[in-house]
Design an enzyme around this catalytic site. Structure first.
Site, PDB file in Angstrom:
ATOM      1  N   LYS A 125       0.690  -1.423   0.059  1.00  0.00           N
ATOM      2  CA  LYS A 125      -0.038   0.330   0.257  1.00  0.00           C
ATOM      3  C   LYS A 125       0.893   1.011   0.015  1.00  0.00           C
ATOM      4  O   LYS A 125       0.690   1.620  -0.958  1.00  0.00           O
ATOM      5  CB  LYS A 125      -1.048   0.120   1.295  1.00  0.00           C
ATOM      6  N   LYS A 160      -8.657   1.466   4.214  1.00  0.00           N
ATOM      7  CA  LYS A 160      -7.928  -0.059   4.224  1.00  0.00           C
ATOM      8  C   LYS A 160      -6.847  -0.250   4.933  1.00  0.00           C
ATOM      9  O   LYS A 160      -6.173   0.847   5.514  1.00  0.00           O
ATOM     10  CB  LYS A 160      -7.564  -0.528   2.336  1.00  0.00           C
ATOM     11  N   ARG A 210      -5.074  -4.806 -12.820  1.00  0.00           N
ATOM     12  CA  ARG A 210      -3.834  -5.415 -12.562  1.00  0.00           C
ATOM     13  C   ARG A 210      -2.955  -5.678 -13.297  1.00  0.00           C
ATOM     14  O   ARG A 210      -3.210  -5.864 -14.572  1.00  0.00           O
ATOM     15  CB  ARG A 210      -3.672  -7.109 -12.331  1.00  0.00           C
ATOM     16  N   ARG A 225     -10.797  -5.893 -12.648  1.00  0.00           N
ATOM     17  CA  ARG A 225     -11.761  -6.287 -12.294  1.00  0.00           C
ATOM     18  C   ARG A 225     -12.772  -5.992 -11.588  1.00  0.00           C
ATOM     19  O   ARG A 225     -12.325  -5.285 -10.917  1.00  0.00           O
ATOM     20  CB  ARG A 225     -10.580  -7.628 -10.661  1.00  0.00           C
ATOM     21  N   ARG A 233     -15.255  -3.203  -4.030  1.00  0.00           N
ATOM     22  CA  ARG A 233     -13.547  -4.393  -4.394  1.00  0.00           C
ATOM     23  C   ARG A 233     -14.080  -5.160  -5.686  1.00  0.00           C
ATOM     24  O   ARG A 233     -15.457  -5.610  -5.932  1.00  0.00           O
ATOM     25  CB  ARG A 233     -13.753  -4.996  -3.399  1.00  0.00           C
ATOM     26  N   ASP A 273      -1.768  -1.871  -9.609  1.00  0.00           N
ATOM     27  CA  ASP A 273      -3.189  -1.485  -9.288  1.00  0.00           C
ATOM     28  C   ASP A 273      -3.598  -0.378  -9.807  1.00  0.00           C
ATOM     29  O   ASP A 273      -2.612   0.482  -8.849  1.00  0.00           O
ATOM     30  CB  ASP A 273      -3.623  -2.349  -7.473  1.00  0.00           C
ATOM     31  N   GLU A 281      -2.298   0.476  -5.685  1.00  0.00           N
ATOM     32  CA  GLU A 281      -1.023  -0.344  -5.246  1.00  0.00           C
ATOM     33  C   GLU A 281      -0.210  -1.179  -5.625  1.00  0.00           C
ATOM     34  O   GLU A 281       0.242  -1.024  -7.317  1.00  0.00           O
ATOM     35  CB  GLU A 281      -1.967  -1.819  -4.341  1.00  0.00           C
ATOM     36  N   ASN A 283       1.881  -5.365  -5.615  1.00  0.00           N
ATOM     37  CA  ASN A 283       2.194  -5.250  -5.570  1.00  0.00           C
ATOM     38  C   ASN A 283       3.642  -6.573  -5.439  1.00  0.00           C
ATOM     39  O   ASN A 283       3.271  -6.125  -6.851  1.00  0.00           O
ATOM     40  CB  ASN A 283       0.508  -6.538  -5.928  1.00  0.00           C
TER      41      ASN A 283
END
Length: 313
Positions: A125, A160, A210, A225, A233, A273, A281, A283
């Site tokens: 994050k 979050k 993504r 997504r 979400r 993201d 984000e 990842n």
């Protein structure tokens, strides 16, 4: 090559969408030897790191019998050609301890992807703060007063936790502020844990994209997504619908800026993201979406991953 995968229990893999399985299958197809171990398999004896590692054979099936264990024994990590980190979050103390084991093994010659120091240094994050030109207004704190002030300023926000995955613990609070106090109390554990609050990005309705980076190279398709059934979400683990699509101009701008920087830091595989035009984000623990992109576009992400791994090792 002999490839060791540090992963969650093999029996828990959801094969239809498991990127680690896709990597293993591609590597096995090329004749590479596959070994797997988990978080509880590390041991340090004086200065030597070993793992209880299982040599596995893939059966070609895509059900519970997808692998068979041929041998299990203690091995030094530097004895493998590559160690591939695929352990899912939460990024808790045990995960941090695992990176220390891996780092000690690196000093003995182990080749670890992603590098353990780089994983520790790039909170999934918080790392977006290193690229402020690509992010929406964001506050990270455990202070309730500051969180409330941020909400008053931006009216519609997302909260979050910092170390979860799959959309766990993500909340939206609109201008009316309903349940804001309870959400702050829960996520911060009454001020004892740090959380992230961001201005809400309406483009989430078109998907949380993504974007995959492999050894500094861009996978040319993203997986959007898309939230379903009234959810905020888009995460697949939260019921999101995955739709593969070519990278947009803005996706490329963000990815091409970050790719060489992150690769230089030892991050071989990264999942960015992006919602709308904004990075949300970075990842680095176990980025996914290989199988969805491959099945929908024909672009074989696992093949690209193993190609790049072979070049590097």
């Amino acid at each position: 090559m002999e490839l060791a995968f540090f992963a969650d229990p093999l029996g828990e893999f959801k094969l239809e969408k498991d990127s680690t399985f896709a990597m293993m299958a591609e590597a096995a197809k090329r004749g590479h030897r596959i070994v797997a171990f988990g978080q509880g398999d590390f041991a340090l004896d004086r200065d030597e790191v070993t793992v209880r590692a299982s040599h596995i054979e893939l059966t070609g099936k895509e059900d519970a019998s997808w692998f068979r264990v041929l041998e299990t024994r203690n091995r030094r990590l530097e004895s493998f050609d590559a160690v591939i980190v695929r352990k899912d979050p939460p990024f808790d103390v045990e995960y941090v301890n695992s990176t220390y084991f891996l780092e000690l093994a690196e000093k003995k010659g182990a080749k670890v992807f992603n590098r353990p120091e780089a994983i520790r240094s790039h909170n999934e994050k918080l790392t977006i703060a290193q690229f402020p030109e690509f992010i929406v207004p964001t506050l990270v704190t455990s202070d309730e007063n500051r969180l409330r002030a941020f909400h008053r300023e931006h009216h519609d926000v997302i909260l979050k936790p910092l170390n979860a995955m799959g959309g766990t613990g993500v909340f939206r609070v609109r201008v009316d502020g309903i349940n804001l106090g309870a959400i702050i109390e829960t996520l911060t554990e009454n001020g004892h844990k740090t959380v992230m609050m961001q201005k809400y990005i309406p483009e989430i309705a078109r998907g949380d994209k993504r974007v995959l980076l492999i050894n500094g190279q861009l996978v040319p398709f993203a997986l959007a997504r898309i939230p379903q059934n009234g959810e905020i979400r888009g995460n697949l683990a939260a019921g999101g619908l995955g739709r593969a699509q070519p990278l947009s101009k803005r996706d490329r701008q963000i990815a091409e800026t970050l790719a060489p920087v992150l690769a230089e830091r030892g991050l071989f595989l990264v999942g960015l993201d992006i919602i709308g035009d904004w990075l949300t984000e970075v990842n680095v623990t176990s980025p996914t979406c290989f199988r969805e992109i491959t099945s929908q576009t024909g672009f074989d992400v696992a093949r690209m991953f193993v190609d790049e791994l072979e070049k590097t090792v």
